[in-house]
Design an enzyme around this catalytic site. Structure first.
Site, PDB file in Angstrom:
ATOM      1  N   ASP A 179      47.282  45.756  31.659  1.00 34.74           N
ATOM      2  CA  ASP A 179      46.432  45.212  32.832  1.00 34.74           C
ATOM      3  C   ASP A 179      44.950  44.954  32.262  1.00 34.74           C
ATOM      4  O   ASP A 179      44.630  46.221  31.871  1.00 34.74           O
ATOM      5  CB  ASP A 179      46.658  46.204  33.801  1.00 34.74           C
ATOM      6  CG  ASP A 179      45.827  45.969  35.123  1.00 34.74           C
ATOM      7  OD1 ASP A 179      44.777  45.340  35.006  1.00 34.74           O
ATOM      8  OD2 ASP A 179      46.254  46.655  36.227  1.00 34.74           O
ATOM      9  N   HIS A 180      44.419  43.919  31.947  1.00 33.00           N
ATOM     10  CA  HIS A 180      43.323  43.659  31.355  1.00 33.00           C
ATOM     11  C   HIS A 180      42.173  44.585  32.144  1.00 33.00           C
ATOM     12  O   HIS A 180      40.994  44.854  31.473  1.00 33.00           O
ATOM     13  CB  HIS A 180      42.912  42.341  31.181  1.00 33.00           C
ATOM     14  CG  HIS A 180      42.497  41.560  32.229  1.00 33.00           C
ATOM     15  ND1 HIS A 180      43.444  41.086  33.177  1.00 33.00           N
ATOM     16  CD2 HIS A 180      41.097  41.203  32.927  1.00 33.00           C
ATOM     17  CE1 HIS A 180      42.835  40.231  34.330  1.00 33.00           C
ATOM     18  NE2 HIS A 180      41.318  40.750  34.185  1.00 33.00           N
ATOM     19  N   HIS A 242      45.481  45.749  39.389  1.00 39.14           N
ATOM     20  CA  HIS A 242      44.103  45.977  39.178  1.00 39.14           C
ATOM     21  C   HIS A 242      43.698  46.985  40.265  1.00 39.14           C
ATOM     22  O   HIS A 242      43.023  47.894  39.936  1.00 39.14           O
ATOM     23  CB  HIS A 242      43.335  44.827  39.187  1.00 39.14           C
ATOM     24  CG  HIS A 242      43.673  43.510  38.303  1.00 39.14           C
ATOM     25  ND1 HIS A 242      44.252  43.987  37.232  1.00 39.14           N
ATOM     26  CD2 HIS A 242      43.642  42.329  38.506  1.00 39.14           C
ATOM     27  CE1 HIS A 242      44.427  42.735  36.589  1.00 39.14           C
ATOM     28  NE2 HIS A 242      44.052  41.842  37.347  1.00 39.14           N
TER      29      HIS A 242
END
Length: 506
Positions: A179-180, A242
């Site tokens: 999950d960047h 996110h």
């Protein structure tokens, strides 16, 4: 960085071009990537090694933080990159891939370590994993790690099926789900600010915090992703990963040790404490979904979502999502967490606002003055930093009280050359640090929560609210917060009522 052969599946795709190749170059320039590594680019299309290295050079030239020129340093770096055309359904191709990998392992004295990065559609993860094993790429000395991108499934059943396929080949400890947003500097800084400063912990609970707001807004539309977005929407694209991940970081308890599993254990406890929705009416009372229509952003005429390429002209897919979320544990009981995300909003930003409870009414200064609540704001994007708002006397006035701001700009201190999220995550995966990667139980619990919302939304369409592109979403999103006596705070720090004399750069 631990030495490794990095096998990039989907090496001709947009993610590799924009993020992965520039990340490798930055790590190399900062000496976090030594000389004992190799990168194998894998995709269906035919490319020679020279063509592939030219592609890598162009991507670095366009997207990397460091300037690059074709000189001796570039030649030394490019030597570590090779390309192979691969049909991921052909086991024989994987056997050839093993021969190439073994050759590069010997050439650069790597020691058998393999990192498989799947920049592919999720439905291909299982097949690639099985063929990696069948092709002999998981044999021999060294570690073997699998890095996979979101979305991890479409709902809980599809995620469970995908996870079962992967777990037939890889152990959970060797699966790194990206999950960047967890790689962003300021997101990682939130827990440092929370747990490294003694004055926060006594205040970090329902006695002193009124609400927490998480905003992730985008000015862009769906661009070329209309086909994907039609099957995803804001809830699955941003909410399940996110938004809930940032909520967990804000709400988690201090871990007993600075160990990846202990940190992820505390996030799982938050997900288990989320107040679920029992009925569709509860979902509609606590969530808002919207879709952008024709509007104007900075003088540019913007078409509506239903006019975008590959989008159904009668689409009911949401491009805006807001929710009131409760964490039912001892620390957070009764404190609403408001989350919102959307496309074609006025500002591109990611912020977390902690609103503290105000001083009692009709006591001392509050008798004569309308006092604003104290705010602690974590700016994640575009300018990273921490912003704190408090009340103070205006200089030269007869007791006039105004809100003043103290602002720590992390981007201003470090400079614009701050490491990108993918640099940190690649570096962590190669070192075996899984702190900022999502574990399966996190993913499953997040899907369980989101699936209840999606199911209720699927029953009817009259609760899809339209909003004009360039606005802050449908009016119902404002009402969601107003029902509790609050309001969404302006993003990017400055409130309309603040005065410039009180804005202090730290």
């Amino acid at each position: 960085m631990t030495s490794a052969v990095f096998l990039i599946f989907g090496a001709t795709g947009d993610l590799a071009r924009r993020k992965l190749f520039p990340a490798f170059y930055s790590l190399y320039r900062e000496r976090k990537l030594g000389d004992r590594f190799a990168v194998i680019g894998l995709a269906r299309r035919s490319r020679t090694n020279d063509q592939f290295r030219d592609d890598v050079y162009e991507s670095i030239q366009e997207f990397a933080r460091y300037n690059v020129t074709k000189d001796e340093q570039w030649d030394a770096f490019a030597e570590h990159f090779e390309y192979m055309s691969l049909d991921i359904n052909n086991v024989d191709g994987f056997r050839q891939l093993r021969e190439l990998t073994d050759r590069l392992d010997v050439k650069f004295d790597i020691g058998g370590n393999r990192l498989f990065y799947l920049a592919l559609a999720p439905e291909l993860f299982g097949n690639v994993s099985h063929n990696l094993k069948a092709g002999g790429l998981l044999e021999g000395a060294g570690w073997h790690r699998l890095v996979i991108e979101k979305p991890f499934g479409y709902d809980l059943p599809s995620a469970e099926k995908l996870n079962a396929e992967i777990r037939k080949v890889f152990e959970e400890q060797d699966v790194y789900r990206i999950d960047h947003y967890l790689g962003k500097e300021m997101v990682q800084n939130i827990n440092v600010v929370r747990f490294a400063n003694a004055f926060f912990e006594p205040l970090w609970n329902n006695k002193y915090i009124a609400n927490i707001q998480i905003t992730l807004s985008e000015t862009v539309g769906v661009e070329e992703r209309g086909g994907y977005y039609e099957h995803s929407g804001a809830l699955r694209d941003m909410g399940q990963n996110h938004m809930l991940q940032m909520l967990a970081i804000m709400a988690m308890e201090p871990p007993s040790r600075m160990h990846p599993e202990d940190i992820r254990d505390e996030k799982v406890k938050v997900f288990r404490s989320l107040r679920g929705f029992q009925t569709a009416s509860e979902v509609r009372a606590n969530t808002v979904r919207g879709q952008y229509t024709v509007g104007n952003i900075k003088g540019e005429q913007i078409r509506g979502y239903r006019d975008e390429d590959k989008v159904n002209p009668e689409s009911t897919t949401e491009t805006y999502f807001a929710a009131r979320v409760f964490v039912d544990n001892f620390r957070w009981a009764g404190v609403p967490f408001y989350i919102r995300t959307g496309k074609r909003l006025p500002v591109k930003t990611t912020e977390v606002v902690v609103e503290f409870k105000n001083v009692p009414n009709n006591v001392y200064l509050s008798r004569k003055h309308k006092l604003e609540p104290n705010l602690l704001v974590f700016r994640v994007n575009p300018m990273e930093g921490i912003y704190f708002k408090m009340n103070a006397k205006q200089p030269g006035s007869e007791g006039t009280i105004v809100p003043v701001a103290m602002d720590f700009c992390q981007s201003g201190q470090v400079g614009l050359n701050t490491p990108e999220a993918y640099e940190r995550l690649l570096y962590d995966a190669a070192r075996g640090d899984s702190t900022y990667f999502t574990r399966w139980d996190e993913v499953a619990l997040a899907w369980k929560y989101v699936d209840k919302i999606a199911s209720a939304w699927g029953e009817r369409t009259d609760d899809l609210h339209l909003y004009t592109a360039g606005t802050w979403g449908p009016e119902q999103g404002q009402q969601l917060v107003a029902e509790d006596g609050f309001r969404w705070w302006p993003v990017n720090g400055q409130d309309e009522g603040e005065v410039t004399w009180g804005h202090t750069q730290m």
